[in-house]
Motif scaffolding. Structure first.
Motif, PDB file in Angstrom:
ATOM      1  N   GLY A 109       3.475  -7.367 -42.147  1.00 21.40           N
ATOM      2  CA  GLY A 109       3.825  -6.777 -43.430  1.00 21.40           C
ATOM      3  C   GLY A 109       4.109  -5.296 -43.338  1.00 21.40           C
ATOM      4  N   SER A 110       4.365  -4.802 -42.119  1.00 22.22           N
ATOM      5  CA  SER A 110       4.589  -3.367 -41.922  1.00 22.22           C
ATOM      6  C   SER A 110       6.046  -3.028 -41.670  1.00 22.22           C
ATOM      7  N   TYR A 111       6.806  -4.002 -41.233  1.00 17.85           N
ATOM      8  CA  TYR A 111       8.172  -3.730 -40.811  1.00 17.85           C
ATOM      9  C   TYR A 111       9.187  -4.471 -41.691  1.00 17.85           C
ATOM     10  N   THR A 112      10.421  -4.081 -41.554  1.00 20.40           N
ATOM     11  CA  THR A 112      11.498  -4.644 -42.354  1.00 20.40           C
ATOM     12  C   THR A 112      11.697  -6.120 -42.022  1.00 20.40           C
ATOM     13  N   ILE A 113      11.898  -6.924 -43.078  1.00 25.04           N
ATOM     14  CA  ILE A 113      12.236  -8.321 -42.811  1.00 25.04           C
ATOM     15  C   ILE A 113      13.617  -8.347 -42.176  1.00 25.04           C
ATOM     16  N   SER A 114      13.841  -9.368 -41.300  1.00 26.53           N
ATOM     17  CA  SER A 114      15.079  -9.337 -40.524  1.00 26.53           C
ATOM     18  C   SER A 114      15.667 -10.730 -40.376  1.00 26.53           C
ATOM     19  N   ALA A 115      16.978 -10.796 -40.255  1.00 26.51           N
ATOM     20  CA  ALA A 115      17.692 -12.050 -40.019  1.00 26.51           C
ATOM     21  C   ALA A 115      17.759 -12.258 -38.508  1.00 26.51           C
ATOM     22  N   SER A 116      16.743 -12.917 -37.958  1.00 20.75           N
ATOM     23  CA  SER A 116      16.611 -12.933 -36.498  1.00 20.75           C
ATOM     24  C   SER A 116      16.048 -14.234 -35.946  1.00 20.75           C
ATOM     25  N   ARG A 117      16.158 -15.323 -36.693  1.00 23.35           N
ATOM     26  CA  ARG A 117      15.622 -16.597 -36.216  1.00 23.35           C
ATOM     27  C   ARG A 117      16.716 -17.668 -36.229  1.00 23.35           C
ATOM     28  N   ASP A 118      16.784 -18.422 -35.113  1.00 21.21           N
ATOM     29  CA  ASP A 118      17.770 -19.505 -35.026  1.00 21.21           C
ATOM     30  C   ASP A 118      17.431 -20.670 -35.943  1.00 21.21           C
TER      31      ASP A 118
ATOM     32  N   VAL B 245       8.054  -8.896 -51.533  1.00 21.76           N
ATOM     33  CA  VAL B 245       8.969  -7.968 -50.881  1.00 21.76           C
ATOM     34  C   VAL B 245       9.104  -6.718 -51.746  1.00 21.76           C
ATOM     35  N   THR B 246       8.851  -5.568 -51.121  1.00 25.71           N
ATOM     36  CA  THR B 246       9.002  -4.274 -51.785  1.00 25.71           C
ATOM     37  C   THR B 246      10.172  -3.526 -51.132  1.00 25.71           C
ATOM     38  N   LEU B 247      10.494  -2.370 -51.692  1.00 23.91           N
ATOM     39  CA  LEU B 247      11.608  -1.576 -51.186  1.00 23.91           C
ATOM     40  C   LEU B 247      11.065  -0.275 -50.614  1.00 23.91           C
ATOM     41  N   GLY B 248      11.330  -0.053 -49.322  1.00 21.93           N
ATOM     42  CA  GLY B 248      10.931   1.199 -48.691  1.00 21.93           C
ATOM     43  C   GLY B 248      11.797   2.353 -49.156  1.00 21.93           C
ATOM     44  N   SER B 249      11.412   3.568 -48.767  1.00 26.12           N
ATOM     45  CA  SER B 249      12.147   4.755 -49.201  1.00 26.12           C
ATOM     46  C   SER B 249      13.574   4.773 -48.684  1.00 26.12           C
ATOM     47  N   ASP B 250      13.797   4.069 -47.560  1.00 27.06           N
ATOM     48  CA  ASP B 250      15.152   4.014 -46.997  1.00 27.06           C
ATOM     49  C   ASP B 250      15.899   2.758 -47.424  1.00 27.06           C
ATOM     50  N   GLY B 251      15.311   1.998 -48.375  1.00 24.29           N
ATOM     51  CA  GLY B 251      15.941   0.789 -48.853  1.00 24.29           C
ATOM     52  C   GLY B 251      15.556  -0.442 -48.067  1.00 24.29           C
ATOM     53  N   ALA B 252      14.619  -0.313 -47.120  1.00 25.77           N
ATOM     54  CA  ALA B 252      14.206  -1.458 -46.300  1.00 25.77           C
ATOM     55  C   ALA B 252      13.411  -2.456 -47.140  1.00 25.77           C
ATOM     56  N   LEU B 253      13.677  -3.744 -46.925  1.00 22.36           N
ATOM     57  CA  LEU B 253      12.940  -4.805 -47.605  1.00 22.36           C
ATOM     58  C   LEU B 253      11.727  -5.169 -46.738  1.00 22.36           C
TER      59      LEU B 253
END
Length: 774
Positions: A707-716, A748-756
């Motif tokens: 829960g610390s990093y941006t969610i990512s499209a990275s799974r097959d 899902v929250t929004l980081g200061s840089d727009g990261a989800l």
């Protein structure tokens, strides 16, 4: 048959112990409530034997027994004492032959005998046929039914006859002087055994207890528990004030007569609910079935009977639900999966393999034959009706659809059937209905090595399911006799659940049939564990309110709509509401509580169920929705239930109006107000949730486990961490959604840089998003 020496529960109202020289017994005189449980600890008040017994523990045996009682005998030379230990008898009965009766106080000195006070070192001899004696336990009466005899009592604690005796003595606890009249009136009639039988008339079953009586059968005095009194037809009940004993099942009150007919309405439900699913739910139900059947896990070797059986059974429900809604194309894949799974049980190389145990006569998990920790003690006969009910239910579904399989495996599967539901006294390999205590009105889960010490049953829902599995197997194999027998066992077990596991806070403490007079106990809504000497809202393995309630509800099958009565379902919902609203508590428990609640409010239950992200090993999305949608009166219950958007979308932050951009992939960052730079995402359905896949990379979006990093499209491929629940955001305008990671229940929250980032603990902390059609 020689007997062990431990204290046992019964024959109620007594607790008894077969000592080396005589039968020790007592009536619990203390009862307490510790905030969780009521306790009535065992105690011994007296030991009854005879002078001539040599103390050799081998000089005692069981002469005979039946489904409720046992006749035991102590003997030395030509002297013998025989006793009939029969549940519900207010007196203990001792038949002497050429033996000198001796009673020994095990609860303090004798302070009074036949009206004579005994001081230090004193003794008194009295001749008669009735003697009141007082020790530390209170007052008992000794009756002779065979003429006058002379007894000598001493303050040292013994009562001894002057000579050898041939005849009957009866001993009874006198809790109140007002009880003596009834006890005197009916003492001459005593039971020597009981026949337990049953018959059926359509959808009505009669369970019959018939006592063999010496004396006048119509004047046999016995004691009833609450579940008896509710069901006995044409009873002859003396006044409750004339005799009573308080036990962990409430007050035992008197009844006259040697035959009890307990009448039950039998369940008529078999494979599926008696109603079709609500039309508003049908599309989601079909989608759920298609998804769950397409994603059945690979067939693997079971590690035990219990968890394998639970999953085996719930998968079988998918075939039945598909069949009910006319999707027969979905049935065969389930049957194939079930057949592949059950084959492991018959493979000697498997971890969990059935074996016949000769000592007690039953099918056990071979791995646990010498280890009580394997499979919850299955090798020591713990939980057999839990385990084998699941196996039989699933095997019945195979048998229903594959006659060739049935012909091959029927003899083997019926060993499991006979282990838990054998009705025949003539079966040389299995006992009659192993787990059932006919007088107590329910089953016991504990076997022959119970670490808790006394008999217990935690999950009454799984007990019901044991007999439901037998019912389905009997129906699939055309065995009408076993099917009716299973219906009777289900009806009696469900009735016991409502009497002894379900608590009703608003019920009267003084009602005749109230098992739990303590208001503070009834406020706990659900008994987690019913035992011989205690009952309380606790479990061996958990203390959450949702756990304690849910284990009495599951598994949720069509047959249990009889058991989830409205008053209790509402009380459970109200009592567990704080935990139901807390994401820290498991959905596997919440799901079944919602299903019990659906009996009275299917619309609300459907709304609540739409937020679930998991259903545990014994439930599925499809089973959840099927039960909800087949409740009485269910109409349009799914019409307003929320679901994920489906299709191809851009994702836009409401607070910044920025889109998640293509250039930042695989990370999802809302960094541009230009839709032309936005990434496209394919949103697809999963049960109660969905997946998000980046169109350009064909990769599934995954939540961050910390829960610390941006969610990512990275799974097959999509698995647990790739499932998200997208719902209208509370208090926001139409078209604004929150996103919840199903895996860690973080929004899902929004980081200061727009990261989800999936790190929001509450819905109010979540960011708002629009899903703009691409």
């Amino acid at each position: 048959m020689y007997l062990s020496c431990r204290m046992v529960a019964g024959p109620f109202p007594y607790q008894s112990h077969l000592g080396a020289t005589g039968i020790q017994f007592g009536v619990s005189s203390s009862r307490d409530f510790d905030g969780v449980s009521i306790h009535q600890p065992t105690q011994t008040d007296w030991s009854v034997g005879f002078v001539e017994h040599d103390g050799n523990i081998q000089n005692r045996k069981a002469l005979s027994w039946d489904s409720q009682s046992v006749t035991v005998q102590y003997f030395t030379g030509s002297s013998a004492m025989t006793s009939y230990l029969i549940p519900g008898a207010p007196y203990l009965t001792f038949s002497y032959s050429g033996a000198t009766p001796m009673l020994t106080s095990t609860n303090g000195a004798i302070t009074s005998f036949a009206g004579n006070t005994l001081g230090s070192g004193a003794s008194v001899t009295v001749t008669g046929t009735s003697f009141q004696v007082v020790n530390g336990a209170g007052t008992y009466i000794i009756y002779s039914l065979s003429g006058a005899l002379s007894l000598t009592a001493s303050d040292a604690g013994t009562i001894v006859a002057e000579a050898q005796f041939d005849g009957i003595l009866r001993v009874v606890k006198l809790d109140s002087p007002s009880h003596k009249a009834l006890l005197d009136q009916y003492v001459a009639n005593y039971p020597t055994g009981v026949t337990t039988d049953y018959d059926f008339d359509g959808n009505v079953g009669t369970l019959r207890f018939t006592w063999a009586v010496i004396g006048n059968a119509a004047d046999l005095l016995m004691l009833t528990w609450p579940h008896h009194r509710v069901k006995i037809q044409n009873p002859n009940f003396p006044s409750t004030s004339s005799l009573s004993y308080l036990t962990t099942k409430g007050y035992m009150y008197p009844a006259l007569g040697s035959v009890w007919n307990l009448v039950y309405d039998l369940p008529t439900i078999t494979w599926n609910a008696p109603r079709d699913p609500d039309a508003s739910c049908l599309q989601d139900l079909i989608a759920g079935l298609e998804y769950e059947i397409a994603n059945l896990p690979a067939v693997t070797m079971p590690g035990d009977f219990y968890f394998f059986g639970g999953h085996f059974a719930i998968v079988s429900r998918l075939a039945l639900i598909a069949e009910h809604i006319g999707r027969n194309d979905l049935v065969q894949p389930v049957i194939d999966w079930l057949k592949g799974s059950i084959e492991y049980l018959f493979n000697s190389a498997s971890t969990a393999v059935p074996a016949y145990e000769t000592g007690w006569g039953g099918i056990i998990n071979r791995a646990g034959y010498n280890d009580t920790w394997v499979d919850y003690g299955n090798g020591y006969y713990n939980d057999h009706h839990f385990h084998y009910g699941y196996l039989l239910a699933a095997a019945a579904v195979i048998a229903k659809h594959d006659g060739a399989w049935l012909n091959t495996f029927r003899p083997t599967m019926e060993l499991f059937l006979r282990d838990i539901i054998n009705p025949s006294r003539n079966d040389p390999f299995f006992p009659v209905t192993r787990c059932r205590d006919w007088f107590a009105g329910h089953s016991w889960a504990s076997g022959i090595a119970n670490g808790a010490g006394e008999r217990d049953q935690e999950s009454v829902g799984e007990a019901v399911n044991g007999y439901y599995g037998a019912l389905l197997w009997a129906d699939a194999t055309g065995n009408a006799d076993i099917k009716n027998y299973a219906r009777l066992l289900i009806a009696t077990e469900q009735h016991a659940a409502q009497m002894y596991w379900h608590l009703y806070p608003t019920a009267s403490a003084t009602d005749r049939d109230q098992p739990y007079p303590e208001q503070n106990l009834r406020n706990l809504v659900t008994i987690g564990n019913v035992m011989d000497w205690q009952a309380g809202a606790w479990l061996f393995w958990g203390d959450q309110r949702v756990e304690i309630a849910a284990i009495q509800i599951l598994p949720v099958t069509p047959i249990n709509e009889y058991m989830y009565d409205a008053a209790w379902a509402q009380a459970v919902y109200d009592y567990t509401l704080q935990e139901l609203n807390d994401p820290a508590y498991g959905d596997e428990w919440k799901s079944v509580i919602y299903l019990a609640y659906s009996q009275i409010n299917p619309v609300a239950a459907a709304q609540l169920s739409s937020s679930l992200t998991s259903w545990g090993s014994g439930n599925t999305f499809s089973n959840q929705l099927y039960f909800l949608s087949t409740r009485p009166g269910a109409s349009d219950i799914c019409a307003s239930a929320p679901s994920n958007p489906i299709g191809t979308f851009y994702i836009q932050s409401v607070s910044t109006n920025d889109y998640v951009t293509e250039s930042t992939l695989p990370d999802l960052i809302a960094s541009s107000a230009s839709q032309s730079l936005a990434a496209q995402f394919q949103l697809a359905s999963t049960p109660n949730a969905g997946t998000i896949k980046a169109v350009s990379t064909n990769q599934f979006v995954t939540a961050d486990s910390s829960g610390s990093y941006t969610i990512s499209a990275s799974r097959d491929t999509a698995s647990t961490w790739e499932i998200f629940i997208i719902r209208p955001k509370d208090g926001a305008e139409s078209g604004v959604y929150s996103i919840l990671a199903a895996s860690n229940k973080q929004y899902v929250t929004l980081g200061s840089d727009g990261a989800l980032i999936n790190n929001g603990s509450t819905e109010s902390s979540s960011a708002g998003f629009r899903f703009v059609s691409a």
